[in-house]
Scaffold this motif. Structure first.
Motif, PDB file in Angstrom:
ATOM      1  N   GLN A 186     -18.250  12.089 -23.580  1.00 20.23           N
ATOM      2  CA  GLN A 186     -19.005  11.412 -24.641  1.00 20.23           C
ATOM      3  C   GLN A 186     -20.175  10.643 -24.046  1.00 20.23           C
ATOM      4  O   GLN A 186     -21.266  10.610 -24.620  1.00 20.23           O
ATOM      5  CB  GLN A 186     -18.092  10.468 -25.424  1.00 20.23           C
ATOM      6  CG  GLN A 186     -17.119  11.178 -26.323  1.00 20.23           C
ATOM      7  CD  GLN A 186     -16.142  10.225 -26.993  1.00 20.23           C
ATOM      8  OE1 GLN A 186     -16.070   9.041 -26.673  1.00 20.23           O
ATOM      9  NE2 GLN A 186     -15.363  10.754 -27.921  1.00 20.23           N
ATOM     10  N   LEU A 187     -19.956  10.024 -22.883  1.00 18.02           N
ATOM     11  CA  LEU A 187     -21.032   9.292 -22.222  1.00 18.02           C
ATOM     12  C   LEU A 187     -22.152  10.240 -21.821  1.00 18.02           C
ATOM     13  O   LEU A 187     -23.329   9.954 -22.063  1.00 18.02           O
ATOM     14  CB  LEU A 187     -20.509   8.540 -21.000  1.00 18.02           C
ATOM     15  CG  LEU A 187     -21.568   7.829 -20.152  1.00 18.02           C
ATOM     16  CD1 LEU A 187     -22.267   6.737 -20.959  1.00 18.02           C
ATOM     17  CD2 LEU A 187     -20.956   7.266 -18.888  1.00 18.02           C
ATOM     18  N   LYS A 188     -21.795  11.371 -21.213  1.00 15.44           N
ATOM     19  CA  LYS A 188     -22.813  12.340 -20.804  1.00 15.44           C
ATOM     20  C   LYS A 188     -23.637  12.804 -21.998  1.00 15.44           C
ATOM     21  O   LYS A 188     -24.859  12.885 -21.933  1.00 15.44           O
ATOM     22  CB  LYS A 188     -22.158  13.554 -20.140  1.00 15.44           C
ATOM     23  CG  LYS A 188     -21.653  13.297 -18.751  1.00 15.44           C
ATOM     24  CD  LYS A 188     -21.031  14.566 -18.204  1.00 15.44           C
ATOM     25  CE  LYS A 188     -20.353  14.353 -16.881  1.00 15.44           C
ATOM     26  NZ  LYS A 188     -19.717  15.593 -16.392  1.00 15.44           N
ATOM     27  N   GLN A 189     -22.951  13.121 -23.091  1.00 11.09           N
ATOM     28  CA  GLN A 189     -23.643  13.594 -24.288  1.00 11.09           C
ATOM     29  C   GLN A 189     -24.548  12.502 -24.855  1.00 11.09           C
ATOM     30  O   GLN A 189     -25.692  12.756 -25.231  1.00 11.09           O
ATOM     31  CB  GLN A 189     -22.628  14.043 -25.335  1.00 11.09           C
ATOM     32  CG  GLN A 189     -23.256  14.666 -26.548  1.00 11.09           C
ATOM     33  CD  GLN A 189     -22.215  15.169 -27.533  1.00 11.09           C
ATOM     34  OE1 GLN A 189     -21.055  14.780 -27.500  1.00 11.09           O
ATOM     35  NE2 GLN A 189     -22.636  16.031 -28.438  1.00 11.09           N
ATOM     36  N   CYS A 190     -24.025  11.287 -24.906  1.00 11.04           N
ATOM     37  CA  CYS A 190     -24.804  10.163 -25.436  1.00 11.04           C
ATOM     38  C   CYS A 190     -26.047   9.910 -24.579  1.00 11.04           C
ATOM     39  O   CYS A 190     -27.142   9.744 -25.104  1.00 11.04           O
ATOM     40  CB  CYS A 190     -23.923   8.912 -25.504  1.00 11.04           C
ATOM     41  SG  CYS A 190     -24.708   7.496 -26.291  1.00 11.04           S
ATOM     42  N   LEU A 191     -25.864   9.903 -23.254  1.00  9.77           N
ATOM     43  CA  LEU A 191     -27.004   9.670 -22.369  1.00  9.77           C
ATOM     44  C   LEU A 191     -28.023  10.800 -22.460  1.00  9.77           C
ATOM     45  O   LEU A 191     -29.224  10.565 -22.331  1.00  9.77           O
ATOM     46  CB  LEU A 191     -26.525   9.508 -20.926  1.00  9.77           C
ATOM     47  CG  LEU A 191     -25.776   8.216 -20.612  1.00  9.77           C
ATOM     48  CD1 LEU A 191     -25.226   8.251 -19.195  1.00  9.77           C
ATOM     49  CD2 LEU A 191     -26.647   6.991 -20.828  1.00  9.77           C
ATOM     50  N   GLY A 192     -27.537  12.006 -22.709  1.00  8.91           N
ATOM     51  CA  GLY A 192     -28.447  13.135 -22.878  1.00  8.91           C
ATOM     52  C   GLY A 192     -29.309  12.998 -24.121  1.00  8.91           C
ATOM     53  O   GLY A 192     -30.441  13.489 -24.163  1.00  8.91           O
TER      54      GLY A 192
ATOM     55  N   SER B 225     -26.425   1.081 -25.055  1.00 13.63           N
ATOM     56  CA  SER B 225     -25.458   1.283 -26.129  1.00 13.63           C
ATOM     57  C   SER B 225     -24.438   2.348 -25.745  1.00 13.63           C
ATOM     58  O   SER B 225     -23.239   2.207 -26.014  1.00 13.63           O
ATOM     59  CB  SER B 225     -26.188   1.669 -27.416  1.00 13.63           C
ATOM     60  OG  SER B 225     -25.280   1.929 -28.445  1.00 13.63           O
ATOM     61  N   CYS B 226     -24.895   3.420 -25.100  1.00 18.85           N
ATOM     62  CA  CYS B 226     -23.985   4.475 -24.630  1.00 18.85           C
ATOM     63  C   CYS B 226     -22.974   3.896 -23.643  1.00 18.85           C
ATOM     64  O   CYS B 226     -21.776   4.189 -23.731  1.00 18.85           O
ATOM     65  CB  CYS B 226     -24.770   5.588 -23.936  1.00 18.85           C
ATOM     66  SG  CYS B 226     -25.796   6.597 -25.014  1.00 18.85           S
ATOM     67  N   ALA B 227     -23.458   3.108 -22.722  1.00 17.76           N
ATOM     68  CA  ALA B 227     -22.578   2.519 -21.711  1.00 17.76           C
ATOM     69  C   ALA B 227     -21.552   1.589 -22.347  1.00 17.76           C
ATOM     70  O   ALA B 227     -20.382   1.584 -21.956  1.00 17.76           O
ATOM     71  CB  ALA B 227     -23.396   1.770 -20.671  1.00 17.76           C
TER      72      ALA B 227
ATOM     73  N   LYS C  99     -14.394   2.790 -24.974  1.00 20.77           N
ATOM     74  CA  LYS C  99     -13.499   3.953 -25.039  1.00 20.77           C
ATOM     75  C   LYS C  99     -12.582   3.991 -23.823  1.00 20.77           C
ATOM     76  O   LYS C  99     -11.384   4.251 -23.943  1.00 20.77           O
ATOM     77  CB  LYS C  99     -14.332   5.236 -25.134  1.00 20.77           C
ATOM     78  CG  LYS C  99     -13.554   6.515 -25.068  1.00 20.77           C
ATOM     79  CD  LYS C  99     -12.712   6.739 -26.296  1.00 20.77           C
ATOM     80  CE  LYS C  99     -12.053   8.117 -26.214  1.00 20.77           C
ATOM     81  NZ  LYS C  99     -10.987   8.276 -27.157  1.00 20.77           N
ATOM     82  N   ALA C 100     -13.126   3.722 -22.640  1.00 15.49           N
ATOM     83  CA  ALA C 100     -12.318   3.721 -21.420  1.00 15.49           C
ATOM     84  C   ALA C 100     -11.254   2.622 -21.472  1.00 15.49           C
ATOM     85  O   ALA C 100     -10.110   2.833 -21.064  1.00 15.49           O
ATOM     86  CB  ALA C 100     -13.212   3.546 -20.193  1.00 15.49           C
ATOM     87  N   LYS C 101     -11.620   1.459 -21.995  1.00 12.82           N
ATOM     88  CA  LYS C 101     -10.636   0.376 -22.139  1.00 12.82           C
ATOM     89  C   LYS C 101      -9.547   0.763 -23.129  1.00 12.82           C
ATOM     90  O   LYS C 101      -8.376   0.450 -22.927  1.00 12.82           O
ATOM     91  CB  LYS C 101     -11.320  -0.917 -22.594  1.00 12.82           C
ATOM     92  CG  LYS C 101     -12.058  -1.617 -21.492  1.00 12.82           C
ATOM     93  CD  LYS C 101     -12.684  -2.907 -21.983  1.00 12.82           C
ATOM     94  CE  LYS C 101     -13.479  -3.574 -20.873  1.00 12.82           C
ATOM     95  NZ  LYS C 101     -14.111  -4.814 -21.310  1.00 12.82           N
ATOM     96  N   ALA C 102      -9.920   1.458 -24.196  1.00 12.07           N
ATOM     97  CA  ALA C 102      -8.934   1.921 -25.169  1.00 12.07           C
ATOM     98  C   ALA C 102      -7.979   2.912 -24.512  1.00 12.07           C
ATOM     99  O   ALA C 102      -6.769   2.884 -24.770  1.00 12.07           O
ATOM    100  CB  ALA C 102      -9.624   2.550 -26.372  1.00 12.07           C
TER     101      ALA C 102
ATOM    102  N   MET D 291     -28.780  -1.419 -15.509  1.00  9.81           N
ATOM    103  CA  MET D 291     -27.946  -1.645 -14.347  1.00  9.81           C
ATOM    104  C   MET D 291     -26.493  -1.321 -14.672  1.00  9.81           C
ATOM    105  O   MET D 291     -25.823  -0.659 -13.911  1.00  9.81           O
ATOM    106  CB  MET D 291     -28.120  -3.104 -13.896  1.00  9.81           C
ATOM    107  CG  MET D 291     -27.258  -3.477 -12.743  1.00  9.81           C
ATOM    108  SD  MET D 291     -27.837  -2.637 -11.265  1.00  9.81           S
ATOM    109  CE  MET D 291     -26.784  -3.339 -10.068  1.00  9.81           C
ATOM    110  N   HIS D 292     -26.012  -1.807 -15.823  1.00 13.31           N
ATOM    111  CA  HIS D 292     -24.629  -1.562 -16.206  1.00 13.31           C
ATOM    112  C   HIS D 292     -24.384  -0.089 -16.494  1.00 13.31           C
ATOM    113  O   HIS D 292     -23.301   0.420 -16.246  1.00 13.31           O
ATOM    114  CB  HIS D 292     -24.245  -2.402 -17.432  1.00 13.31           C
ATOM    115  CG  HIS D 292     -24.194  -3.861 -17.148  1.00 13.31           C
ATOM    116  ND1 HIS D 292     -23.182  -4.412 -16.416  1.00 13.31           N
ATOM    117  CD2 HIS D 292     -25.029  -4.875 -17.476  1.00 13.31           C
ATOM    118  CE1 HIS D 292     -23.386  -5.720 -16.315  1.00 13.31           C
ATOM    119  NE2 HIS D 292     -24.518  -6.018 -16.953  1.00 13.31           N
ATOM    120  N   VAL D 293     -25.393   0.581 -17.021  1.00 12.27           N
ATOM    121  CA  VAL D 293     -25.265   2.008 -17.334  1.00 12.27           C
ATOM    122  C   VAL D 293     -25.025   2.781 -16.042  1.00 12.27           C
ATOM    123  O   VAL D 293     -24.114   3.606 -15.957  1.00 12.27           O
ATOM    124  CB  VAL D 293     -26.530   2.536 -18.041  1.00 12.27           C
ATOM    125  CG1 VAL D 293     -26.452   4.032 -18.213  1.00 12.27           C
ATOM    126  CG2 VAL D 293     -26.717   1.841 -19.371  1.00 12.27           C
ATOM    127  N   THR D 294     -25.826   2.504 -15.029  1.00 15.26           N
ATOM    128  CA  THR D 294     -25.705   3.198 -13.757  1.00 15.26           C
ATOM    129  C   THR D 294     -24.367   2.902 -13.111  1.00 15.26           C
ATOM    130  O   THR D 294     -23.692   3.807 -12.615  1.00 15.26           O
ATOM    131  CB  THR D 294     -26.838   2.766 -12.804  1.00 15.26           C
ATOM    132  OG1 THR D 294     -28.079   2.967 -13.468  1.00 15.26           O
ATOM    133  CG2 THR D 294     -26.802   3.554 -11.515  1.00 15.26           C
TER     134      THR D 294
END
Length: 86
Positions: free
Chosen positions: A35-41, A51-53, A59-62, A1-4
């Motif tokens: 990075q998210l797209k690559q990780c999810l792929g 874990s990707c999410a 990273k987004a918070k950083a 759910m959080h990933v989506t």
């Protein structure tokens, strides 16, 4: 759910940002999105996707605490307009 939810949120943000308005903040957020797209792929299980999410969120918070905060501070220190003639 959080990933989506995270993927949808950052997809909307990346589409709504104008292409000509590149900045360190936007660049950082786009890098996080890539990075998210690559990780999810590469993700195999739901745990991998979670874990990707989580990494993407960190990273987004950083980005928000780094480049985006610096950029906002610069923008608030700018004068509101041209100097008025007396």
């Amino acid at each position: 759910m959080h990933v989506t939810l995270a993927f949808a949120l950052f997809s909307i943000l990346s589409v709504s940002a104008p292409v000509f308005a590149q900045s360190p903040c936007v660049d950082c957020l786009k890098a996080a999105q890539e990075q998210l797209k690559q990780c999810l792929g590469n993700a195999i299980s739901q745990e991998d996707k979670k874990s990707c999410a989580e990494r993407h969120e960190a990273k987004a918070k950083a980005c928000e605490k780094g480049e985006c905060e610096i950029e906002r501070a610069k923008n608030t220190n700018r004068p509101d307009g041209l100097p008025q003639k007396k």
